[in-house]
Each structure stands twice: as C-alpha cells, then as structure tokens.
Motif scaffolding. Structure first.
Motif, PDB file in Angstrom:
ATOM      1  N   VAL A  12       0.810  -1.271   0.144  1.00  0.00           N
ATOM      2  CA  VAL A  12      -0.117   0.182   0.000  1.00  0.00           C
ATOM      3  C   VAL A  12       0.873   1.246   0.073  1.00  0.00           C
ATOM      4  CG1 VAL A  12      -1.597   1.401   1.466  1.00  0.00           C
ATOM      5  CG2 VAL A  12      -1.843  -0.992   1.119  1.00  0.00           C
ATOM      6  N   LEU A  13       2.128   1.079   0.731  1.00  0.00           N
ATOM      7  CA  LEU A  13       2.766   2.395   0.839  1.00  0.00           C
ATOM      8  C   LEU A  13       3.579   2.581  -0.474  1.00  0.00           C
ATOM      9  CD1 LEU A  13       4.655   1.750   4.328  1.00  0.00           C
ATOM     10  CD2 LEU A  13       2.875   3.397   3.660  1.00  0.00           C
ATOM     11  N   GLU A  14       3.854   1.428  -1.134  1.00  0.00           N
ATOM     12  CA  GLU A  14       4.370   1.601  -2.492  1.00  0.00           C
ATOM     13  C   GLU A  14       3.544   2.255  -3.638  1.00  0.00           C
ATOM     14  OE1 GLU A  14       5.773  -2.268  -3.770  1.00  0.00           O
ATOM     15  OE2 GLU A  14       7.330  -2.584  -2.344  1.00  0.00           O
ATOM     16  N   LYS A  15       2.027   1.851  -3.254  1.00  0.00           N
ATOM     17  CA  LYS A  15       0.925   2.532  -4.274  1.00  0.00           C
ATOM     18  C   LYS A  15       1.098   3.998  -3.927  1.00  0.00           C
ATOM     19  CE  LYS A  15      -1.499  -1.518  -4.788  1.00  0.00           C
ATOM     20  NZ  LYS A  15      -2.819  -2.349  -4.600  1.00  0.00           N
ATOM     21  N   LEU A  16       0.953   4.033  -2.660  1.00  0.00           N
ATOM     22  CA  LEU A  16       0.868   5.664  -2.208  1.00  0.00           C
ATOM     23  C   LEU A  16       1.844   6.417  -2.623  1.00  0.00           C
ATOM     24  CD1 LEU A  16      -0.105   7.882  -0.451  1.00  0.00           C
ATOM     25  CD2 LEU A  16       1.208   6.841   1.679  1.00  0.00           C
ATOM     26  N   ASP A  17       3.301   6.184  -2.634  1.00  0.00           N
ATOM     27  CA  ASP A  17       4.203   6.761  -3.070  1.00  0.00           C
ATOM     28  C   ASP A  17       4.164   7.060  -4.658  1.00  0.00           C
ATOM     29  OD1 ASP A  17       7.089   7.974  -2.861  1.00  0.00           O
ATOM     30  OD2 ASP A  17       7.481   6.162  -4.306  1.00  0.00           O
ATOM     31  N   LYS A  18       3.657   6.068  -5.326  1.00  0.00           N
ATOM     32  CA  LYS A  18       3.531   6.206  -6.933  1.00  0.00           C
ATOM     33  C   LYS A  18       2.408   7.090  -7.172  1.00  0.00           C
ATOM     34  CE  LYS A  18       2.560   3.347 -10.936  1.00  0.00           C
ATOM     35  NZ  LYS A  18       2.084   2.143 -11.469  1.00  0.00           N
TER      36      LYS A  18
END
Length: 323
Positions: A12-18
C-alpha cells in the motif's frame, strides 16, 4: 500473520508513493486512509502519527485542502486513541496544519481547531496554553485581532497578549478606549484565575503603549490606576483594599457594564466572597460591596460619558469563555 500484514502495508505504501509522484491525490488520499486503518490495528501509533502529519502538510501545500484537513483530523483521532499527551511536541505541528488550511476554508478550519483544542485540553476546561499561543500568533499574522485576542486569553503569554492588544487598539479602536482594551483583558484573565499572566499583560501594555505616558503608576487614566491597585490587592489578599477600590473607582467601573460581573467573580475567586445574588445584608464588607454593586446602575455624568457608545472593547467578550 504479522508478516503477511506487514507485506500488505508495504504494498500500500508503494502505491501511495506512486500516486503522489503521479499527482493522483485522490488515490493517494485513499491509500493514506488504508494505511491508517491497518496501522491502528497493529497499534503502530508513532509511525502513523508521523505519516499523517507529513501527509496532511503535503496535501495542504499541494492545495488539496479537503484531503489535507481530513488527514489532520485523522491525526487528532490517533492522538486520542494512542493517549498521546505530549502537547509540547504536537501543539506546534497541529498549529502548522491549522495555518495551512487557510482562511478560505472556515468550516473545515474551525472543525479542525475545535478537535485540536479538545485533544490538548486533556481533562481541563480550555485547552493547552501552548496550543492557544501558537493559534493566537497565526490569527495575529492574519490580522484577525478578535480571534487572536481570544486565544491569547487562554495562553500564558502575557507579553504577546499585550503587544497584540496595543496593535489591535491602534488599528481598530477609538482613542478613548486606550484603557478599556487592557482593563477588560486583565479582568477576564483574573476570572480565569490567571493572575501571573494578567500582571504581565498589564505591565507590558502600560510600558509600551504609545498613548500611555510612561509616568505611572500612578497613571493619568483612572481606570488604569484601578487595575493596577486591583492587582496589588489580589497579591496582598486584602479584602479591605478591594472594597475601598470598588467604592473609590465606581465611576470608572461604570464605563462598561461587564466590569461588575467580572469583579463579582474576582471577589469570589481571590477574596472568598459569595456570589452577588447570594450575598446577605450585614457583615463587615457585605453592605459596602452591596452598595457598590447596586450603585453602579445609577445615572452619572462621569468622565468619558462617550463610553455609552458602542465600544470596540465591549464586543471582545463575545468570543471569550470565562467559565
């Protein structure tokens, strides 16, 4: 199970950063809420609080006011759920969020401030003084003098309060209100049992206001002398001095009907007198105080009769809670 949950949060954090890099703020907002829900379940409060603060500031700086305010409110919710009590750490941060929400979003801003003050109160009546001090400075920078004054009343920054009052009076007040601005503030501070701040505010105001001659005390304006003597009487706890002051300065006290109410409360707090409506005839000071309170309603051609006009200082009470 914990490892699987951690991997889920990482994704989820990776998606958030993207989403943030792509400027997809709606998607990023949803990701923040998802992470918030999962971190709450894991009681990862410190990481969550830092993340929500940084996210709120990021959204607000990107002109995403609604999303930024929402994360700010989530942050306060987490402060409550984690039983965070460090107002010294979080008051400045909450104030930054408040400032960045801006004056164009009054409803959202007021809602955020109400929750921030409620959290900072932690069982007290009015919220943490440091938070009020930061909020007062923000309102002052925005030239919202009424709200700035309201929050200074609930801070412990007498110097800042006095400097605000001087600018407020010189900018918005009438010349004859020089003493009214400080008198009302000092009386309200005393009603809040904040004697030290009341003294500091009075001293700073009278020493720095350009329209008050630096010869006092005693001052040329009777009401300033009354306030100065009142502060001395409270310091010495001499009820006789208080009674004589009220009698001798009754004409000055008449200039604002609110002063009687304030003095009645001050008499209860600092001199142990009963509320006005409960006072009984007799007693060493009962008749004097009763006479004083009743006499204020008589007509008078006292100096400064122009105070019968609508005054700026009287309007200040509308935003100040004293109970």
């Amino acid at each position: 199970m914990a490892t699987s949950s951690s991997r889920g949060v990482s994704r989820v954090l990776e998606k958030l950063d993207k989403s943030l890099k792509n400027g997809d703020y709606y998607e990023a907002h949803q990701m923040y809420r998802t992470v918030c829900f999962r971190y709450l379940g894991q009681e990862r409060y410190k990481e969550l609080k830092d993340m929500l603060y940084q996210g709120s500031v990021l959204f607000l700086d990107s002109d995403q006011k609604t999303s930024g305010t929402d994360l700010g409110l989530l942050l306060i919710d987490v402060l409550n759920k984690s039983k965070e009590q460090d107002c010294i750490l979080w008051s400045p941060k909450l104030s930054i969020i408040f400032s960045k929400i801006g004056t164009d979003n009054d409803t959202e801003r007021d809602a955020f401030l109400a929750q921030a003050v409620k959290w900072s109160a932690q069982g007290t009546s009015h919220g943490h003084p440091l938070l009020h001090q930061h909020i007062a400075k923000i309102y002052w920078d925005e030239q919202n003098y009424v709200q700035a004054r309201h929050h200074y009343i609930h801070s412990q920054d007498g110097k800042g309060c006095a400097e605000l009052l001087i600018e407020f009076h010189l900018t918005k007040g009438y010349k004859y209100e020089t003493d009214l601005f400080i008198a009302q503030t000092v009386l309200q501070l005393l009603c809040l049992r904040n004697r030290i701040t009341a003294n500091q505010t009075f001293t700073t105001y009278t020493e720095n206001h350009p329209r008050i001659k630096k010869t006092g005390p005693p001052f040329l304006l009777p009401l300033l002398n009354f306030i100065w003597f009142l502060l001395q009487a409270i310091e010495s706890k001499k009820i006789q001095t208080f009674a004589v002051l009220c009698e001798q300065y009754r004409n000055s006290i008449k200039r604002d009907p609110c002063y009687v109410k304030y003095l009645d409360k001050i008499a209860q707090i600092f001199f142990g007198l009963k509320p006005q409506e409960e006072k009984k005839p007799g007693g060493i000071f009962g008749n004097l105080i009763e006479s004083f309170l009743g006499g204020l309603e008589d007509d008078s051609d006292d100096e400064n009769s122009s105070a019968a006009q609508a005054s700026t200082s009287r309007k200040l009470i509308e935003n100040t809670e004293l109970d």
